[in-house]
Enzyme design. Structure first.
Site, PDB file in Angstrom:
ATOM      1  CG  HIS A  39       2.010   1.394   9.654  1.00 59.63           C
ATOM      2  ND1 HIS A  39       3.254   0.944   9.292  1.00 59.63           N
ATOM      3  CD2 HIS A  39       1.381   1.740   8.507  1.00 59.63           C
ATOM      4  CE1 HIS A  39       3.382   1.030   7.976  1.00 59.63           C
ATOM      5  NE2 HIS A  39       2.262   1.509   7.475  1.00 59.63           N
ATOM      6  CE  LYS A  85       3.031  -2.239   5.979  1.00 59.44           C
ATOM      7  NZ  LYS A  85       1.880  -1.567   5.403  1.00 59.44           N
ATOM      8  CB  SER A 126       1.865   4.341   6.171  1.00 62.01           C
ATOM      9  OG  SER A 126       1.353   5.087   5.096  1.00 62.01           O
TER      10      SER A 126
HETATM   11  C1  LIG Z   1       1.460  -1.436   4.037  1.00 59.01           C
HETATM   12  C2  LIG Z   1       0.058  -0.909   4.091  1.00 59.01           C
HETATM   13  C3  LIG Z   1      -0.978  -1.556   3.421  1.00 59.01           C
HETATM   14  C4  LIG Z   1      -0.739  -2.690   2.479  1.00 59.01           C
HETATM   15  O1  LIG Z   1      -0.413  -3.866   3.146  1.00 59.01           O
HETATM   16  P1  LIG Z   1       0.416  -4.985   2.382  1.00 59.01           P
HETATM   17  O2  LIG Z   1       0.152  -6.215   3.144  1.00 59.01           O
HETATM   18  O3  LIG Z   1       1.827  -4.559   2.398  1.00 59.01           O
HETATM   19  O4  LIG Z   1      -0.153  -5.056   0.986  1.00 59.01           O
HETATM   20  C5  LIG Z   1      -2.258  -1.083   3.611  1.00 59.01           C
HETATM   21  N1  LIG Z   1      -2.504  -0.014   4.390  1.00 59.01           N
HETATM   22  C6  LIG Z   1      -1.528   0.645   5.030  1.00 59.01           C
HETATM   23  C7  LIG Z   1      -1.866   1.823   5.880  1.00 59.01           C
HETATM   24  C8  LIG Z   1      -0.217   0.223   4.892  1.00 59.01           C
HETATM   25  O5  LIG Z   1       0.765   0.896   5.493  1.00 59.01           O
END
Ligand SMILES: *Cc1c(COP(=O)(O)O)cnc(C)c1O
Length: 388
Positions: A207, A239, A179
């Site tokens: 991602h 995302k 991330s």
């Molecule tokens: C953003 C993210 C999460 C958490 O997801 P949310 O739905 O925002 O709680 C988990 N793992 C990774 C790698 C992330 O980037």
């Protein structure tokens, strides 16, 4: 001031002095890829809205229709009376998209990771994790009470060494796309190694989902792997899908096990069914509108070419996460402020989100960014980082 508040203030002042204090900024509009802060309009390079679906009219309309049909909230946890046909329809569509037997929707990706790790691992088991994995995977491993063994970033041999001496059920856990770095995990090699060793590979594709692979199926598909190679896929829905939530794609037996044991799924109110309606719509768009992924690839290629021309540092990563390494936290904060003055919103990412001495600017691209916006950003980066 109470004793507690005095202690807390001392700590806050210490983080301030070390340039590590975090602050929220409340944006004033929903005009992505712009962001309005304190009456100033900036180009937003700080979102994970890769496909540009968070503000999509069709998704918003599906949400409104969902609210008309189901009201604002689910009213209960899934195992009480909160579960609806809207949730089921999304889970079915997602399983189809990922090529898994079944899927389970969680309120957030964070909760999905906690739920899965707690359901699959416990005392006596071992979770083997990439050192740069997302915080929710680390927290999930800790909560599970399994032994947590971390390996050097993307180092397949180091992961194999840890697997070899691990006991109990062994889960090998990695982000698909990291991330804060934007690089892709060596999934092919990890899958082969973990299958040979009889371990279970779990990929958190927050991602990669919607962005990589055919129709945006994610990093597992992009690596030429399927649900046999990677028995547990976690995706996030806030995302690339632009809505909110997390989900697990896996075998029917694994999903049924989560329904019995995933505490972050059982003991919490179901997501509003209207959100599930919005996500089903967003998923259909994500699969169909290939131009959004093509556009992202164009932006990445353009960024690399422009950065090379200016002597700006960049990684080789082909994902829409493009970190520009700065080093010290104060320098990263300063650069971020300078970019803001020049019209761009780019956050400084500092420890403990990244290791000490590795503060950076994290650029994230969206299919909605224009060439002109990107060109102007690189020009500003050149001025700010002294290569202009
Ligand atoms: C953003 C993210 C999460 C958490 O997801 P949310 O739905 O925002 O709680 C988990 N793992 C990774 C790698 C992330 O980037």
């Amino acid at each position: 001031m109470s004793g507690l508040d005095r202690d807390l203030s001392t700590d806050l002042e210490a983080s301030e002095r070390r340039n590590l204090r975090r602050r929220r900024v409340a944006r004033e509009t929903a005009r992505f890829p712009h962001i309005d802060i304190e009456g100033k309009r900036r180009v937003n390079f700080a979102a994970n809205d890769y496909l540009g679906l968070a503000g999509d009219d069709r998704v918003a309309e599906a949400l409104s229709r969902g609210v008309s049909r189901w009201g604002a909230g689910a009213g209960a946890a899934h195992l009480l009376s909160g579960h609806t046909q809207a949730h089921e329809a999304f889970e079915e569509a997602l399983a189809n998209y990922l090529g898994t037997e079944a899927a389970l929707l969680f309120s957030t990706g964070y909760m999905a990771n906690l739920g899965v790790l707690g359901a699959l691992a416990g005392r006596g088991d071992t979770i083997i994790a990439d050192r740069l994995n997302h915080a929710s995977l680390i927290d999930g491993a800790r909560l599970s009470r399994a032994k947590l063994r971390r390996y050097a970033h993307a180092d397949v041999q180091a992961a194999a060494d840890r697997l070899e001496v691990a006991r109990g059920r062994r889960l090998l856990v990695t982000d698909g796309v990291f991330s804060m770095d934007g690089d892709v995990a060596p999934l092919g090699a990890l899958a082969e190694m973990s299958n040979d060793a009889g371990a279970v590979l779990m990929v958190d594709d927050a991602h990669g989902f919607g962005v990589l692979g055919e129709r945006g199926r994610g990093s597992v598909a992009a690596a030429g792997l399927d649900a046999c190679d990677v028995p547990v896929q976690v995706v996030t829905l806030g995302k690339a899908l632009g809505v909110s939530g997390g989900a697990v794609g896996a075998s029917r037996a694994l999903i049924d096990t989560l329904v019995q044991r995933a505490r972050t799924w059982i003991y919490t109110t179901a997501q509003p069914p209207a959100l599930a309606e919005a996500m089903t719509q967003a998923l259909a768009i994500a699969g169909e509108e290939e131009w959004r992924r093509t556009r992202l690839r164009e932006l990445v290629a353009r960024f690399h070419a422009l950065a090379d021309a200016r002597g700006l540092p960049h990684t080789a990563c082909q994902t829409p996460i493009q970190p520009v390494m700065v080093g010290a936290s104060d320098a990263a904060l300063w650069a971020s402020r300078q970019l803001f003055e020049r019209g761009f919103y780019v956050p400084a990412i500092r420890p403990p989100t990244v290791p000490a001495g590795k503060a950076r600017l994290r650029l994230s691209f969206s299919a909605l960014h224009t060439d002109q916006q990107l060109d102007a950003l690189v020009e500003a980066l050149g001025e700010v980082l002294g290569n202009g």
